[in-house]
Design an enzyme around this catalytic site. Structure first.
Site, PDB file in Angstrom:
ATOM      1  N   GLY A   1      43.090  39.150  32.095  1.00  0.00           N
ATOM      2  CA  GLY A   1      43.837  40.271  32.651  1.00  0.00           C
ATOM      3  C   GLY A   1      45.326  39.973  32.609  1.00  0.00           C
TER       4      GLY A   1
ATOM      5  N   GLN B   1      54.054  40.532  35.263  1.00  0.00           N
ATOM      6  CA  GLN B   1      54.106  39.207  34.637  1.00  0.00           C
ATOM      7  C   GLN B   1      54.969  39.196  33.372  1.00  0.00           C
ATOM      8  OE1 GLN B   1      49.598  38.901  34.945  1.00  0.00           O
ATOM      9  NE2 GLN B   1      50.166  36.750  35.029  1.00  0.00           N
TER      10      GLN B   1
ATOM     11  N   CYS C   1      45.814  31.661  36.483  1.00  0.00           N
ATOM     12  CA  CYS C   1      46.844  32.697  36.310  1.00  0.00           C
ATOM     13  C   CYS C   1      47.771  32.288  35.174  1.00  0.00           C
ATOM     14  CB  CYS C   1      47.638  32.870  37.608  1.00  0.00           C
ATOM     15  SG  CYS C   1      48.878  34.175  37.497  1.00  0.00           S
ATOM     16  N   LEU C   2      48.031  33.215  34.276  1.00  0.00           N
ATOM     17  CA  LEU C   2      48.900  32.925  33.134  1.00  0.00           C
ATOM     18  C   LEU C   2      50.337  32.630  33.584  1.00  0.00           C
ATOM     19  CD1 LEU C   2      47.584  35.616  30.607  1.00  0.00           C
ATOM     20  CD2 LEU C   2      47.273  33.135  30.449  1.00  0.00           C
TER      21      LEU C   2
ATOM     22  N   HIS D   1      43.234  40.328  41.826  1.00  0.00           N
ATOM     23  CA  HIS D   1      44.231  39.350  41.359  1.00  0.00           C
ATOM     24  C   HIS D   1      45.412  40.091  40.699  1.00  0.00           C
ATOM     25  CE1 HIS D   1      45.345  35.448  39.193  1.00  0.00           C
ATOM     26  NE2 HIS D   1      45.995  36.353  38.478  1.00  0.00           N
ATOM     27  N   GLU D   2      45.100  41.048  39.843  1.00  0.00           N
ATOM     28  CA  GLU D   2      46.160  41.788  39.140  1.00  0.00           C
ATOM     29  C   GLU D   2      46.952  42.679  40.087  1.00  0.00           C
ATOM     30  OE1 GLU D   2      46.692  40.587  36.481  1.00  0.00           O
ATOM     31  OE2 GLU D   2      44.769  39.783  35.859  1.00  0.00           O
TER      32      GLU D   2
ATOM     33  N   HIS E   1      49.600  40.904  41.851  1.00  0.00           N
ATOM     34  CA  HIS E   1      50.826  40.782  41.047  1.00  0.00           C
ATOM     35  C   HIS E   1      51.720  42.001  41.245  1.00  0.00           C
ATOM     36  CE1 HIS E   1      50.331  37.126  38.731  1.00  0.00           C
ATOM     37  NE2 HIS E   1      49.137  37.478  38.292  1.00  0.00           N
TER      38      HIS E   1
HETATM   39  O1  GNR Z   1      43.148  34.807  32.662  1.00  0.00           O
HETATM   40  C1  GNR Z   1      42.962  34.918  33.863  1.00  0.00           C
HETATM   41  N1  GNR Z   1      41.805  34.476  34.397  1.00  0.00           N
HETATM   42  C2  GNR Z   1      41.392  34.773  35.689  1.00  0.00           C
HETATM   43  C3  GNR Z   1      40.311  34.072  36.202  1.00  0.00           C
HETATM   44  C4  GNR Z   1      39.847  34.364  37.460  1.00  0.00           C
HETATM   45  C5  GNR Z   1      40.455  35.329  38.221  1.00  0.00           C
HETATM   46  C6  GNR Z   1      41.538  36.010  37.727  1.00  0.00           C
HETATM   47  C7  GNR Z   1      42.009  35.748  36.470  1.00  0.00           C
HETATM   48  S1  GNR Z   1      43.359  36.639  35.838  1.00  0.00           S
HETATM   49  C8  GNR Z   1      44.018  35.504  34.716  1.00  0.00           C
HETATM   50  C9  GNR Z   1      45.149  36.119  33.928  1.00  0.00           C
HETATM   51  C10 GNR Z   1      46.289  36.454  34.850  1.00  0.00           C
HETATM   52  O2  GNR Z   1      47.082  35.667  35.255  1.00  0.00           O
HETATM   53  N2  GNR Z   1      46.345  37.680  35.278  1.00  0.00           N
HETATM   54  O3  GNR Z   1      47.272  38.033  36.177  1.00  0.00           O
HETATM   55 NI    NI Z   2      47.732  36.230  37.291  1.00  0.00          NI
END
Ligand code: GNR
Ligand code: NI
Length: 164
Positions: A47, A52, A94-95, A136-137, A140
């Site tokens: 995601g 980001q 998280c990236l 999670h997104e 952000h």
């Molecule tokens: O790549 C991603 N893997 C992930 C694994 C578990 C819960 C959430 C994520 S999102 C993350 C990519 C990212 O940073 N999205 O904001």
């Molecule tokens: Ni993230």
């Protein structure tokens, strides 16, 4: 052609920006979502939130499929927790926080509404990884990061490591 965008890394203060609602469903929105999907695939992420890539609008892309061929776009997403008692723990990455992962506990019964690239409204009660990833997104979009759920000491250690 899709372009690879630069991903902001913690503790970049721009990651703390609260994203604005999307009001124009135009070609530039479509282009941004394509670039974000490309950037997400290049980074092997599942995601990516517009925040980001330093675009502070309520746009999220995602692909939860094994074959990485089911791109999804969520615009102006909103969720409600259906059951506060139902929680799930998942090891998240998280990236924007490379090299770090942590078990995060989140509600796992939510109802979700969002718009697509045409502005059309959708509703769903998601299950499994989508429930986790969308939260999670959407964190952000509110300027919130995974590290906000862990202890300040641990957070500071990660900050120092990534500031090098
Ligand atoms: O790549 C991603 N893997 C992930 C694994 C578990 C819960 C959430 C994520 S999102 C993350 C990519 C990212 O940073 N999205 O904001
Ligand atoms: Ni993230």
């Amino acid at each position: 052609m899709a372009e690879k965008l630069k991903i902001l890394k913690f503790p970049d203060p721009r990651l703390r920006t609260v994203a604005k609602k999307v009001t124009k469903f135009d070609k530039s929105l479509k282009k941004l979502s394509e670039d974000m999907l490309f950037t997400m695939y290049e980074g092997n992420g599942i995601g990516l939130a517009a925040s980001q890539v330093d675009r502070h609008i309520r746009l999220i892309v995602m692909d939860l499929s094994e074959d990485r061929n089911e791109p999804r776009v969520f615009i102006n997403p909103e969720y409600e927790i259906i059951d506060n008692e139902s929680l799930a723990s998942f090891e998240e990455g998280c990236l924007s926080i490379p090299g770090f992962s942590e078990e995060i506990i989140r509600p796992d019964k939510i109802s979700l509404t969002w718009q697509d690239l045409d502005g059309k409204i959708h509703k769903d009660n998601p299950e499994g990884l989508l429930t986790i990833c969308i939260q999670h997104e959407m964190d952000h979009l509110e300027g919130k990061l995974m590290v906000d759920y862990i202890s300040p000491i641990k957070r500071d250690r990660i900050r120092k490591k990534l500031s090098k």
